[in-house]
Design an enzyme around this catalytic site. Structure first.
Site, PDB file in Angstrom:
ATOM      1  NE  ARG A 174      -4.288  -1.464   0.310  1.00 34.77           N
ATOM      2  CZ  ARG A 174      -5.419  -1.307   1.005  1.00 34.77           C
ATOM      3  NH1 ARG A 174      -5.623  -0.224   1.688  1.00 34.77           N
ATOM      4  NH2 ARG A 174      -6.324  -2.227   0.965  1.00 34.77           N
ATOM      5  NE  ARG A 176      -7.176   5.483   2.521  1.00 34.33           N
ATOM      6  CZ  ARG A 176      -7.987   4.581   3.066  1.00 34.33           C
ATOM      7  NH1 ARG A 176      -9.227   4.900   3.332  1.00 34.33           N
ATOM      8  NH2 ARG A 176      -7.550   3.372   3.376  1.00 34.33           N
ATOM      9  NE  ARG A 212     -10.083   7.454  -3.163  1.00 32.48           N
ATOM     10  CZ  ARG A 212     -11.386   7.646  -3.294  1.00 32.48           C
ATOM     11  NH1 ARG A 212     -11.843   8.457  -4.216  1.00 32.48           N
ATOM     12  NH2 ARG A 212     -12.242   7.016  -2.505  1.00 32.48           N
ATOM     13  CG  ASP A 226      -8.877  -3.002  -4.106  1.00 28.64           C
ATOM     14  OD1 ASP A 226      -8.256  -2.401  -3.211  1.00 28.64           O
ATOM     15  OD2 ASP A 226      -9.671  -3.929  -3.872  1.00 28.64           O
ATOM     16  CE1 TYR A 241     -12.743  -7.169   1.981  1.00 28.77           C
ATOM     17  CE2 TYR A 241     -11.236  -8.886   1.230  1.00 28.77           C
ATOM     18  CZ  TYR A 241     -11.510  -7.796   2.036  1.00 28.77           C
ATOM     19  OH  TYR A 241     -10.562  -7.343   2.906  1.00 28.77           O
TER      20      TYR A 241
HETATM   21  O1  CP3 Z   1      -0.154  -1.498  -2.530  1.00 27.71           O
HETATM   22  C1  CP3 Z   1      -0.420  -0.563  -3.314  1.00 27.71           C
HETATM   23  O2  CP3 Z   1      -0.032   0.598  -3.164  1.00 27.71           O
HETATM   24  C2  CP3 Z   1      -1.200  -0.942  -4.571  1.00 27.71           C
HETATM   25  C3  CP3 Z   1      -2.597  -0.831  -4.519  1.00 27.71           C
HETATM   26  C4  CP3 Z   1      -3.453  -1.741  -3.648  1.00 27.71           C
HETATM   27  C5  CP3 Z   1      -4.673  -1.285  -3.082  1.00 27.71           C
HETATM   28  N1  CP3 Z   1      -5.297  -2.355  -2.511  1.00 27.71           N
HETATM   29  C6  CP3 Z   1      -5.177   0.100  -3.149  1.00 27.71           C
HETATM   30  C7  CP3 Z   1      -6.248   0.537  -2.257  1.00 27.71           C
HETATM   31  C8  CP3 Z   1      -3.330  -3.100  -3.327  1.00 27.71           C
HETATM   32  C9  CP3 Z   1      -2.193  -4.061  -3.631  1.00 27.71           C
HETATM   33  C10 CP3 Z   1      -4.509  -3.479  -2.623  1.00 27.71           C
HETATM   34  C11 CP3 Z   1      -4.780  -4.841  -2.157  1.00 27.71           C
HETATM   35  C12 CP3 Z   1      -5.990  -5.123  -1.371  1.00 27.71           C
HETATM   36  N2  CP3 Z   1      -7.228  -4.536  -1.471  1.00 27.71           N
HETATM   37  C13 CP3 Z   1      -6.078  -6.154  -0.409  1.00 27.71           C
HETATM   38  C14 CP3 Z   1      -4.980  -7.148  -0.064  1.00 27.71           C
HETATM   39  C15 CP3 Z   1      -3.927  -6.565   0.785  1.00 27.71           C
HETATM   40  C16 CP3 Z   1      -4.417  -6.066   2.124  1.00 27.71           C
HETATM   41  O3  CP3 Z   1      -4.282  -4.857   2.350  1.00 27.71           O
HETATM   42  O4  CP3 Z   1      -4.911  -6.889   2.900  1.00 27.71           O
HETATM   43  C17 CP3 Z   1      -7.389  -6.131   0.118  1.00 27.71           C
HETATM   44  C18 CP3 Z   1      -7.940  -7.050   1.185  1.00 27.71           C
HETATM   45  C19 CP3 Z   1      -8.108  -5.099  -0.568  1.00 27.71           C
HETATM   46  C20 CP3 Z   1      -9.542  -4.755  -0.408  1.00 27.71           C
HETATM   47  C21 CP3 Z   1      -9.762  -3.353  -0.011  1.00 27.71           C
HETATM   48  N3  CP3 Z   1      -9.450  -2.257  -0.789  1.00 27.71           N
HETATM   49  C22 CP3 Z   1     -10.336  -2.876   1.194  1.00 27.71           C
HETATM   50  C23 CP3 Z   1     -10.820  -3.755   2.341  1.00 27.71           C
HETATM   51  C24 CP3 Z   1     -10.357  -1.485   1.121  1.00 27.71           C
HETATM   52  C25 CP3 Z   1     -10.968  -0.552   2.133  1.00 27.71           C
HETATM   53  C26 CP3 Z   1     -10.091  -0.327   3.278  1.00 27.71           C
HETATM   54  C27 CP3 Z   1      -9.143   0.812   2.995  1.00 27.71           C
HETATM   55  O5  CP3 Z   1      -7.947   0.648   3.232  1.00 27.71           O
HETATM   56  O6  CP3 Z   1      -9.639   1.839   2.541  1.00 27.71           O
HETATM   57  C28 CP3 Z   1      -9.762  -1.103  -0.116  1.00 27.71           C
HETATM   58  C29 CP3 Z   1      -9.566   0.270  -0.625  1.00 27.71           C
HETATM   59  C30 CP3 Z   1      -8.200   0.636  -1.147  1.00 27.71           C
HETATM   60  N4  CP3 Z   1      -7.407  -0.146  -1.920  1.00 27.71           N
HETATM   61  C31 CP3 Z   1      -7.555   1.894  -0.963  1.00 27.71           C
HETATM   62  C32 CP3 Z   1      -6.330   1.833  -1.656  1.00 27.71           C
HETATM   63  C33 CP3 Z   1      -5.318   2.931  -1.807  1.00 27.71           C
HETATM   64  C34 CP3 Z   1      -8.135   3.085  -0.214  1.00 27.71           C
HETATM   65  C35 CP3 Z   1      -9.256   3.674  -1.003  1.00 27.71           C
HETATM   66  C36 CP3 Z   1      -9.234   5.197  -1.083  1.00 27.71           C
HETATM   67  O7  CP3 Z   1      -8.219   5.791  -1.496  1.00 27.71           O
HETATM   68  O8  CP3 Z   1     -10.278   5.764  -0.781  1.00 27.71           O
END
Ligand code: CP3
Length: 341
Positions: free
Chosen positions: A24, A28, A37, A74, A150
């Site tokens: 990640r 944010r 964003r 994602d 999910y």
């Molecule tokens: O790592 C990186 O920088 C690359 C991008 C990336 C994102 N999600 C961007 C993201 C990667 C590799 C993921 C993987 C992901 N997504 C996983 C597996 C890894 C982990 O963290 O467990 C999972 C379970 C998800 C599902 C997911 N996406 C959830 C549960 C959420 C909401 C929680 C949160 O952190 O907001 C997301 C949203 C998400 N994915 C964001 C980002 C940058 C935040 C959204 C935003 O900017 O509003």
């Protein structure tokens, strides 16, 4: 022999300092991310807009000079591309129309998968042309079990009651969903390699909630298939697995799946990992993301301990899970400088 440091490490070379990237790393906690964003509209719009997605993938590389860039997307674009309704609600996380029965599976269509994911593949192509020459491009997907949770729960969950209920009460429906996801994930990851991804990371964030028998069946077995099929098609591709929470089953996961790299969650004792796992695969991890948000001398100590315990073999510095939004960007700077000093 590869020249990029991350690829050298995944080929088994011991490097000092080790390569570094963070799960990640685009997100944010970076003001420049929040700005893009806000411009992009919804989170999925950001994922499906190559202009924006390329920009946010580059942001942490510009700031910190990480050894790898991970594609900005994602894991939930796969269910979305299969036709499930997926959205991201501000402050709530993902919301999906839950899969409850065999008839819900009929609504999923694998045939349109790559057409719908074309914007993400275009992002990969552009990244492979524009990243610095020493920066490795990592593609990724969620592992079938984690994506299935999910899809069945309709979003995030604390206890996975619905997903486990489907697994135990309707094993045939569950198996059909898992097979569909395993095939879709392979197709999608293979297309990412064709588009220029040099390494693939497969995230099984909720691997650790399954009892042993089911961990073997639904975490290890699909991963064995994914790794062997992807390597048959792309002999040079390097694959990193992340079965978060696997505990001592990390060992069987590595032995059976034959991943090149294994990403450790923050609970894995490093001395155990050095002894048991490092002879089998390149280690990755496992600094506690909260500690990066806290910073200070406790973070320095964790970095020093990581170098000391894993430094005799191949490893990649990273976190035990994704960086959290409240992390001060200067703490990431401190972490990178300490590691490289
Ligand atoms: O790592 C990186 O920088 C690359 C991008 C990336 C994102 N999600 C961007 C993201 C990667 C590799 C993921 C993987 C992901 N997504 C996983 C597996 C890894 C982990 O963290 O467990 C999972 C379970 C998800 C599902 C997911 N996406 C959830 C549960 C959420 C909401 C929680 C949160 O952190 O907001 C997301 C949203 C998400 N994915 C964001 C980002 C940058 C935040 C959204 C935003 O900017 O509003």
């Amino acid at each position: 022999m590869p020249t990029k440091r991350l690829l050298r490490s995944l080929a088994g070379e011991t490097l000092s300092p080790p390569p570094i990237w963070l799960m990640r790393q685009a997100g944010r906690y970076l003001p420049e991310y929040r700005q893009v964003r806000a411009q992009a509209g919804s989170f999925l719009d950001l994922c499906y807009s190559p202009d924006f997605a390329v920009e946010v993938t580059h942001q942490p590389i510009r700031r910190y000079g990480f050894d790898a860039a991970i594609l900005f997307s994602d894991i939930l674009v796969v269910p979305h591309a299969l036709g499930q309704t997926v959205s991201f609600k501000e402050g709530e996380g993902p919301v999906l129309t839950p899969i409850c029965s065999a008839s819900d599976l009929d609504g999923l269509d694998s045939l349109t998968l790559l057409t719908r994911l074309e914007p993400v593949l275009e992002t990969v192509r552009r990244l492979s042309q524009t990243l610095p020459s020493d920066c490795t491009l990592i593609g990724f997907a969620g592992a079938p079990w984690t994506v299935a949770t999910y899809m069945i729960e309709g979003g995030s969950s604390k206890d996975f009651v619905k997903a486990k209920r489907l697994m135990w009460d309707q094993p045939q429906v569950f198996a059909k969903l898992m097979d569909l996801l395993t095939t879709a994930t392979e197709t999608y990851l293979s297309a990412q390699v064709d588009a220029g991804a040099e390494v693939l990371q497969i995230f099984d964030t909720w691997a650790g909630v399954l009892p042993e028998e089911y961990f073997r069946r639904w975490v290890i077995d699909p991963m064995v298939k994914l790794v062997s099929n992807l390597k048959a098609k792309h002999p040079k591709i390097k694959i990193i697995g992340f079965p978060k929470g696997a505990g001592i089953l990390y060992r069987d996961y590595v032995l059976n799946t034959k991943v090149d790299g294994i990403s450790l969650d923050s609970g894995v004792p490093l001395a155990w990992a050095a002894e048991t796992l490092q002879p089998l695969a390149t280690l990755q991890g496992n600094i506690d993301p909260i500690l990066v948000a806290v910073g200070g001398e406790a973070l320095d100590k964790a970095v020093d301990y990581l170098k000391k315990t894993l430094g005799k073999g191949p490893y990649i510095a990273n976190l035990g899970h994704g960086i959290i939004p409240s992390t001060p960007p200067e703490n990431v700077d401190r972490l990178v400088k300490r590691l490289r000093s």
